[in-house]
Design a protein around this motif. Structure first.
Motif, PDB file in Angstrom:
ATOM      1  N   TYR A 284      21.931  -6.520 -23.214  1.00  0.00           N
ATOM      2  CA  TYR A 284      23.065  -6.860 -24.080  1.00  0.00           C
ATOM      3  C   TYR A 284      24.325  -6.141 -23.596  1.00  0.00           C
ATOM      4  CZ  TYR A 284      25.666  -7.882 -28.355  1.00  0.00           C
ATOM      5  OH  TYR A 284      26.601  -8.335 -29.262  1.00  0.00           O
TER       6      TYR A 284
ATOM      7  N   LYS B 197      25.666  -8.036 -20.669  1.00  0.00           N
ATOM      8  CA  LYS B 197      26.291  -9.290 -21.105  1.00  0.00           C
ATOM      9  C   LYS B 197      27.698  -9.043 -21.646  1.00  0.00           C
ATOM     10  CE  LYS B 197      25.596 -13.078 -24.468  1.00  0.00           C
ATOM     11  NZ  LYS B 197      26.851 -12.808 -25.213  1.00  0.00           N
TER      12      LYS B 197
ATOM     13  N   ASN C 288      29.771  -7.676 -13.354  1.00  0.00           N
ATOM     14  CA  ASN C 288      28.634  -6.918 -13.852  1.00  0.00           C
ATOM     15  C   ASN C 288      28.959  -5.430 -13.723  1.00  0.00           C
ATOM     16  OD1 ASN C 288      27.377  -5.634 -11.402  1.00  0.00           O
ATOM     17  ND2 ASN C 288      27.195  -7.754 -10.741  1.00  0.00           N
TER      18      ASN C 288
END
Length: 278
Positions: free
Chosen positions: A201, A204, A213
């Motif tokens: 999470y 994300k 990322n």
């Protein structure tokens, strides 16, 4: 003109030119300023030192400014300001005017609408603003004094806006974002745990926040720092690798090439060759 929101301007390279700063008294000027029908030729930062104001732009948008706040008005827009609580013998406001471009010389702006960008000027910043205004009253003006204050004000506005976005939309991982942006060496699972979310999470939300990322984000900004250090010709490549928390020179070189397309050694040679051509 390209719009770069304050939160993105935070990490952008931008340049100020043609700085001007002026203390203003509006009591004797009918408490009104207007550039309606005459687009503003420069960017403006307006400190409401001893007054309040109502700002209306050409679209009909209205914002209210309280004493000790700073408003930003972009170059090219039209607006009017009604001032309140002014007095005959006081400096009601101080205005900075300037040009703003990115690293390529293209004109930029954080917004095309009037905006309160700083809601409370502390005593240190107030002193800097007043010093800049006094400097501009001299016959020979030290422009870097004025320019430095504009950079400070824009930098503070960027920090405030960025923090507001993080705390509102990404409050669950705000502590993790701060750790990543402060170049923490903590592993992602530990950072996620600190935030009270799963690693998946966290990844994300962080990708949504930064567009990258977390690992690439951390490495990209380490590489950007290394580019400046490499060109200083003070540190060895191994010293830079250690300074920026890479495991070894090989890891640093591999990561550097991933983001720049060349090795650190070739990057230095290319830069030196460009200098010799000038």
């Amino acid at each position: 003109m390209k719009i770069i929101p304050f939160q993105e301007l935070y990490s952008a390279e931008f340049f100020i030119s043609e700085p001007l700063v002026k203390g203003q008294n509006w009591y004797g000027r009918n408490n009104l300023y207007s550039c309606m029908g005459k687009p503003k030729p420069s960017h403006t930062l307006l400190w409401f030192k001893n007054c309040r104001a109502k700002i209306t732009d050409s679209t009909g948008k209205v914002i209210f400014a309280e004493k000790n706040q700073i408003a930003y008005m972009s170059k090219g827009i039209e607006y009017m300001v009604h001032f309140y609580d002014t007095a005959p013998n006081q400096e009601d406001s101080i205005a900075f005017h300037f040009q703003l471009v990115d690293r390529f010389g293209a004109e930029i702006t954080p917004t095309l609408s009037p905006q309160i960008c700083i809601k409370n000027v502390d005593t240190t910043m107030a002193l800097s603003i007043e010093t800049a205004a006094e400097e501009f009253n001299k016959n020979i003006v030290c422009l870097p004094v004025i320019t430095s204050v504009i950079y400070q004000l824009l930098g503070l506005a960027c920090q405030i806006q960025r923090k507001r976005v993080v705390n509102h939309k990404y409050k669950y991982i705000s502590e993790g974002i701060e750790l990543m942006e402060n170049n923490s060496d903590k592993p992602l699972n530990e950072i996620a745990k600190i935030c009270g979310v799963s690693e998946g999470y966290f990844r994300k939300l962080f990708r949504e926040y930064s567009g990258q990322n977390p690992i690439d984000f951390r490495q990209k900004y380490r590489v950007e720092k290394s580019k400046h250090l490499l060109l200083l010709d003070i540190f060895s490549i191994s010293e830079i690798a250690e300074e920026l928390h890479f495991s070894d020179v090989y890891h640093f070189s591999k990561t550097f090439k991933k983001f720049t397309g060349v090795s650190p050694q070739k990057y230095i040679k290319q830069n030196n060759a460009e200098k010799n051509q000038l």
